[in-house]
Design a protein around this motif. Structure first.
Motif, PDB file in Angstrom:
ATOM      1  N   ASP A 370      -8.755   1.885  -6.175  1.00  0.00           N
ATOM      2  CA  ASP A 370      -7.621   1.111  -5.654  1.00  0.00           C
ATOM      3  C   ASP A 370      -8.159   0.120  -4.629  1.00  0.00           C
ATOM      4  OD1 ASP A 370      -4.333   1.302  -5.351  1.00  0.00           O
ATOM      5  OD2 ASP A 370      -5.349   0.542  -3.559  1.00  0.00           O
ATOM      6  N   PRO A 371      -7.687  -1.133  -4.671  1.00  0.00           N
ATOM      7  CA  PRO A 371      -8.231  -2.144  -3.751  1.00  0.00           C
ATOM      8  C   PRO A 371      -7.871  -1.904  -2.292  1.00  0.00           C
ATOM      9  CG  PRO A 371      -6.769  -3.167  -5.401  1.00  0.00           C
ATOM     10  CD  PRO A 371      -6.749  -1.700  -5.654  1.00  0.00           C
ATOM     11  N   LYS A 372      -6.823  -1.181  -1.989  1.00  0.00           N
ATOM     12  CA  LYS A 372      -6.385  -1.093  -0.595  1.00  0.00           C
ATOM     13  C   LYS A 372      -6.305   0.317   0.001  1.00  0.00           C
ATOM     14  CE  LYS A 372      -5.697  -4.986   1.527  1.00  0.00           C
ATOM     15  NZ  LYS A 372      -7.043  -5.474   1.537  1.00  0.00           N
ATOM     16  N   VAL A 373      -6.102   1.311  -0.839  1.00  0.00           N
ATOM     17  CA  VAL A 373      -5.887   2.651  -0.290  1.00  0.00           C
ATOM     18  C   VAL A 373      -7.194   3.233   0.259  1.00  0.00           C
ATOM     19  CG1 VAL A 373      -5.053   4.974  -0.776  1.00  0.00           C
ATOM     20  CG2 VAL A 373      -4.009   3.012  -1.926  1.00  0.00           C
ATOM     21  N   GLU A 374      -7.113   3.815   1.450  1.00  0.00           N
ATOM     22  CA  GLU A 374      -8.289   4.414   2.088  1.00  0.00           C
ATOM     23  C   GLU A 374      -8.683   5.698   1.348  1.00  0.00           C
ATOM     24  OE1 GLU A 374      -9.560   3.184   4.979  1.00  0.00           O
ATOM     25  OE2 GLU A 374      -8.001   1.683   5.395  1.00  0.00           O
ATOM     26  N   GLU A 375     -10.010   5.932   1.281  1.00  0.00           N
ATOM     27  CA  GLU A 375     -10.500   7.137   0.592  1.00  0.00           C
ATOM     28  C   GLU A 375      -9.867   8.410   1.144  1.00  0.00           C
ATOM     29  OE1 GLU A 375     -14.624   7.672   0.185  1.00  0.00           O
ATOM     30  OE2 GLU A 375     -14.871   5.874  -1.053  1.00  0.00           O
ATOM     31  N   GLU A 376      -9.826   8.471   2.451  1.00  0.00           N
ATOM     32  CA  GLU A 376      -9.307   9.672   3.118  1.00  0.00           C
ATOM     33  C   GLU A 376      -7.872   9.964   2.666  1.00  0.00           C
ATOM     34  OE1 GLU A 376      -8.557  10.793   7.768  1.00  0.00           O
ATOM     35  OE2 GLU A 376      -9.611   8.955   7.275  1.00  0.00           O
ATOM     36  N   GLN A 377      -7.105   8.890   2.499  1.00  0.00           N
ATOM     37  CA  GLN A 377      -5.712   9.029   2.063  1.00  0.00           C
ATOM     38  C   GLN A 377      -5.654   9.621   0.652  1.00  0.00           C
ATOM     39  OE1 GLN A 377      -2.931   8.258   3.974  1.00  0.00           O
ATOM     40  NE2 GLN A 377      -1.872   9.329   2.326  1.00  0.00           N
ATOM     41  N   ALA A 417      -2.339   2.205 -13.466  1.00  0.00           N
ATOM     42  CA  ALA A 417      -1.223   2.897 -12.828  1.00  0.00           C
ATOM     43  C   ALA A 417      -0.504   2.029 -11.804  1.00  0.00           C
ATOM     44  CB  ALA A 417      -1.735   4.182 -12.158  1.00  0.00           C
ATOM     45  N   THR A 418      -1.190   1.014 -11.257  1.00  0.00           N
ATOM     46  CA  THR A 418      -0.564   0.127 -10.264  1.00  0.00           C
ATOM     47  C   THR A 418      -0.774  -1.310 -10.727  1.00  0.00           C
ATOM     48  OG1 THR A 418      -1.278   1.709  -8.589  1.00  0.00           O
ATOM     49  CG2 THR A 418      -0.435  -0.389  -7.781  1.00  0.00           C
ATOM     50  N   GLU A 419       0.230  -2.155 -10.437  1.00  0.00           N
ATOM     51  CA  GLU A 419       0.192  -3.519 -10.994  1.00  0.00           C
ATOM     52  C   GLU A 419      -0.544  -4.497 -10.078  1.00  0.00           C
ATOM     53  OE1 GLU A 419       2.539  -1.985  -9.497  1.00  0.00           O
ATOM     54  OE2 GLU A 419       4.159  -3.257  -8.759  1.00  0.00           O
ATOM     55  N   TRP A 420      -1.682  -4.090  -9.518  1.00  0.00           N
ATOM     56  CA  TRP A 420      -2.467  -5.000  -8.687  1.00  0.00           C
ATOM     57  C   TRP A 420      -2.854  -6.246  -9.464  1.00  0.00           C
ATOM     58  CZ3 TRP A 420      -3.065  -4.864  -3.606  1.00  0.00           C
ATOM     59  CH2 TRP A 420      -2.919  -3.642  -2.934  1.00  0.00           C
ATOM     60  N   LYS A 421      -2.729  -7.403  -8.828  1.00  0.00           N
ATOM     61  CA  LYS A 421      -3.030  -8.663  -9.511  1.00  0.00           C
ATOM     62  C   LYS A 421      -4.485  -8.672  -9.992  1.00  0.00           C
ATOM     63  CE  LYS A 421      -2.436 -13.613  -9.192  1.00  0.00           C
ATOM     64  NZ  LYS A 421      -3.620 -14.286  -8.632  1.00  0.00           N
ATOM     65  N   GLU A 422      -5.390  -8.081  -9.197  1.00  0.00           N
ATOM     66  CA  GLU A 422      -6.798  -8.148  -9.611  1.00  0.00           C
ATOM     67  C   GLU A 422      -7.053  -7.440 -10.939  1.00  0.00           C
ATOM     68  OE1 GLU A 422      -8.875  -6.100  -6.165  1.00  0.00           O
ATOM     69  OE2 GLU A 422      -9.806  -5.042  -7.844  1.00  0.00           O
ATOM     70  N   PHE A 423      -6.171  -6.549 -11.346  1.00  0.00           N
ATOM     71  CA  PHE A 423      -6.364  -5.896 -12.643  1.00  0.00           C
ATOM     72  C   PHE A 423      -6.055  -6.844 -13.802  1.00  0.00           C
ATOM     73  CE2 PHE A 423      -5.211  -1.659 -10.390  1.00  0.00           C
ATOM     74  CZ  PHE A 423      -6.446  -1.656  -9.767  1.00  0.00           C
ATOM     75  N   THR A 424      -5.345  -7.942 -13.508  1.00  0.00           N
ATOM     76  CA  THR A 424      -5.104  -8.923 -14.568  1.00  0.00           C
ATOM     77  C   THR A 424      -6.346  -9.801 -14.767  1.00  0.00           C
ATOM     78  OG1 THR A 424      -4.234 -10.558 -13.035  1.00  0.00           O
ATOM     79  CG2 THR A 424      -2.624  -9.096 -14.037  1.00  0.00           C
ATOM     80  N   LEU A 425      -7.272  -9.733 -13.792  1.00  0.00           N
ATOM     81  CA  LEU A 425      -8.445 -10.612 -13.855  1.00  0.00           C
ATOM     82  C   LEU A 425      -9.713  -9.875 -14.284  1.00  0.00           C
ATOM     83  CD1 LEU A 425      -7.711 -12.334 -10.398  1.00  0.00           C
ATOM     84  CD2 LEU A 425      -7.072 -13.158 -12.675  1.00  0.00           C
ATOM     85  N   ILE A 426      -9.530  -8.618 -14.696  1.00  0.00           N
ATOM     86  CA  ILE A 426     -10.694  -7.819 -15.089  1.00  0.00           C
ATOM     87  C   ILE A 426     -11.410  -8.449 -16.288  1.00  0.00           C
ATOM     88  CG2 ILE A 426     -11.324  -5.610 -16.190  1.00  0.00           C
ATOM     89  CD1 ILE A 426      -9.265  -4.269 -14.411  1.00  0.00           C
ATOM     90  N   ASP A 427     -12.729  -8.392 -16.252  1.00  0.00           N
ATOM     91  CA  ASP A 427     -13.517  -8.891 -17.374  1.00  0.00           C
ATOM     92  C   ASP A 427     -13.584  -7.772 -18.428  1.00  0.00           C
ATOM     93  OD1 ASP A 427     -15.387  -9.672 -19.168  1.00  0.00           O
ATOM     94  OD2 ASP A 427     -17.028  -9.894 -17.720  1.00  0.00           O
TER      95      ASP A 427
END
Ligand code: NAD
Ligand code: UDX
Length: 469
Positions: A370-377, A417-427
């Motif tokens: 996940d681009p934003k969630v902290e590992e600890e979380q 599972a989450t609609e992060w924009k960066e997942f639309t840019l995956i190669d």
């Protein structure tokens, strides 16, 4: 008329922080102090490098402009209360875990503690504003507590001012709210307090968007708004199951339905299930309220919205297992996204947690990014979701990755599972080259171009579309 010059907000969380930071920005003549018992949170709000405790697009900019000018964060709750003429109560109201109403009713413990604190330390009259989402008639309990403990003939006027911001868009929602709702007693004093709060918002919200209503309508409207939004998602998700079985396409159905101006296009996106700290909690709250009012049919109606959401999550993880030849034991599954929606680091009730729990139960090896969630979380959420498993077992089966590509490497299946924009840019070509074959993609967010992925060679499964796509 009362003129508000000092505001205190009790609770520096996802709501109190952004809401009162925006008030401070838009009302330079008002001093806003946000207080919280949690020292770490307050420290983060005050941190020199602006490492704020929550991620929200645009928030840092607001805090940079207002902090130290007329916006302050502190753990000195008593001082904050004493100095303010208007106090927002914006503490958490989670679903009760034990006791009467467990699993349904709201835990009002924090609201009550904050209210009692106000009564204990206030030495002048205050407007007390319920910002937390609470069951209908909580304002009455707050008033009873405040009046029974008032000193020096302090007057307390209680208002309800529920918050409608959505995470990920909190700052733009606050800058341009569809409406601001203020509920008050319809007495002279109640209406005057209502005007005082309305005047604060009038600094940037057009008058016609500031709705003033009775206290109970205001409290109930918040639960109603969330219930109706969630209901739309459960309705579309229920239809997505029919689509998968018939060959209809949920995106096409949603578009056709949403074009009816009476329905409208928003909140009709089929998904792996809604998450977030509000929808489920607030509906269960409404269910509990209906039951306590002896309205079992009403309770059952709303309960079904949550049940449909559980069904949707279950159905999705079952589809993954079924498609991977009925077993995912020992298989590497990449899960892209852990937040409950894009543009937030919040994971409360995230569908991702349920999916990973199901995959771990099938003894898969799950690689999460996940681009934003902290590992600890993530570790905290997963250990809480699987209390029967020792932490080491979970850590053996789950690996946290620092990019989507890394998570997908050597995987048999990728689950979005989450609609992060960066997942639309995956190669996807690279992803495909690095995966085991056959390479599967499961899109729980209607995010990928299924046709393109199929051309690359992937076996693609999309929510709300049959296996033939
Ligand atoms: P949160 O858990 O992020 O923040 C609540 C904060 O209150 C915590 O930091 C906690 O330490 C603090 N707190 C609790 N008791 C306190 C006390 N007695 N004195 C001082 N501080 C205290 O919660 P949140 O997401 O901000 O939600 C707050 C309320 O707003 C809830 O009722 C929620 O239902 C409602 N709401 C949330 C959202 C959302 O998107 N998160 C949107 C609308 C409404
Ligand atoms: C919600 C309400 O929108 C907001 O008004 C209220 O103040 C708090 O609760 P939030 O939970 O932050 O806000 O986000 P929201 O955008 O409503 O999304 C909730 C969940 O529904 C997310 O998991 C999202 O991915 C999902 N969702 C949303 C869908 O599955 N389909 C949609 O069409 C819209």
């Amino acid at each position: 008329p009362i003129k508000v010059t000092k505001i205190c907000c009790i609770g520096a969380g996802y709501v109190g922080g952004p809401t009162c930071a925006v008030i401070a920005l838009r009302c330079p003549h008002i001093t806003v102090t946000i207080v919280d018992l949690n020292q770490d949170r307050v420290d983060a709000w005050n941190s020199e490098d602006f490492k704020l405790p929550i991620y929200e697009p645009g928030l840092e900019d607001v805090v940079r402009q207002a902090r130290g000018r007329n916006l302050f964060f502190s753990t000195d709750v008593d001082k904050g209360i004493k100095e303010a003429d208007l106090i927002f109560v914006s503490v958490n109201t989670p679903t009760k875990k034990t006791g009467v109403g467990a699993g349904f009713g709201a835990d009002l413990h924090y609201v009550e503690l904050a209210t009692r604190r106000i009564a204990a330390v206030a030495d002048s009259s205050k407007i007390v504003v319920e910002k937390s989402t609470v069951p209908c008639r909580t304002a009455e309990s707050m008033r009873t507590i405040l009046e029974a403990n008032s000193k020096n003939h302090c007057r307390f006027d209680i208002l309800s001012n529920p918050e409608f911001l959505a995470e990920g868009t909190a700052i733009s929602d606050l800058f341009k709210p569809d409406r601001v709702l203020i509920g008050s007693l319809q007495t002279e004093e109640g209406l005057e307090a209502c005007r005082a709060l309305a005047d604060v918002y009038a600094n940037w919200v057009p008058q016609e968007r500031i709705l003033t209503v009775g206290l109970w309508s205001s409290e109930l409207s918040k639960l109603a708004a969330n219930a109706m939004l969630a209901q739309r998602i459960s309705s579309i998700n229920a239809l997505s199951a029919i689509c998968e079985a018939t060959g209809a396409n949920i995106d096409e159905v949603a578009h056709a339905v949403g074009c009816d101006s009476r329905v409208g296009p928003k909140f009709l996106k089929a998904s792996v299930g809604f998450g977030g700290s509000c929808f489920q909690k607030d509906i269960l709250n409404l269910v509990y309220l209906s039951e306590s009012l002896h309205l079992p049919e009403v309770a059952a109606y709303w309960r079904q919205v949550v049940e449909m959401n559980e069904y949707q999550k279950r159905r999705f993880s079952k589809r993954v297992v079924d498609t991977l030849f009925n077993t995912i034991t020992g298989k590497r599954i990449a899960v892209l996204g852990f937040a409950f929606k894009a543009d937030t680091g919040d994971t409360r009730e995230s569908a991702s947690i349920t999916l990973i729990r199901d995959f771990v139960a099938e003894r898969a090896n799950v690689h999460v990014y996940d681009p934003k969630v902290e590992e600890e979380q993530i570790w905290m959420d997963l250990t809480e979701a699987m209390p029967q498993l020792p932490a080491e077992t979970i850590k053996k089966q789950v690996t946290l990755c620092s990019s989507a590509l890394e998570a997908c490497k050597d995987a048999e299946a990728v689950v979005i599972a989450t609609e992060w924009k960066e997942f639309t840019l995956i190669d996807w070509e690279t992803v495909y080259a690095n995966m085991k074959k056959p390479a599967f993609v499961f899109d729980g967010r209607l995010l990928v171009d299924a046709k393109k992925l199929k051309e690359i060679g992937f076996k693609v499964t999309v929510i709300g579309r049959g296996n033939g796509l």
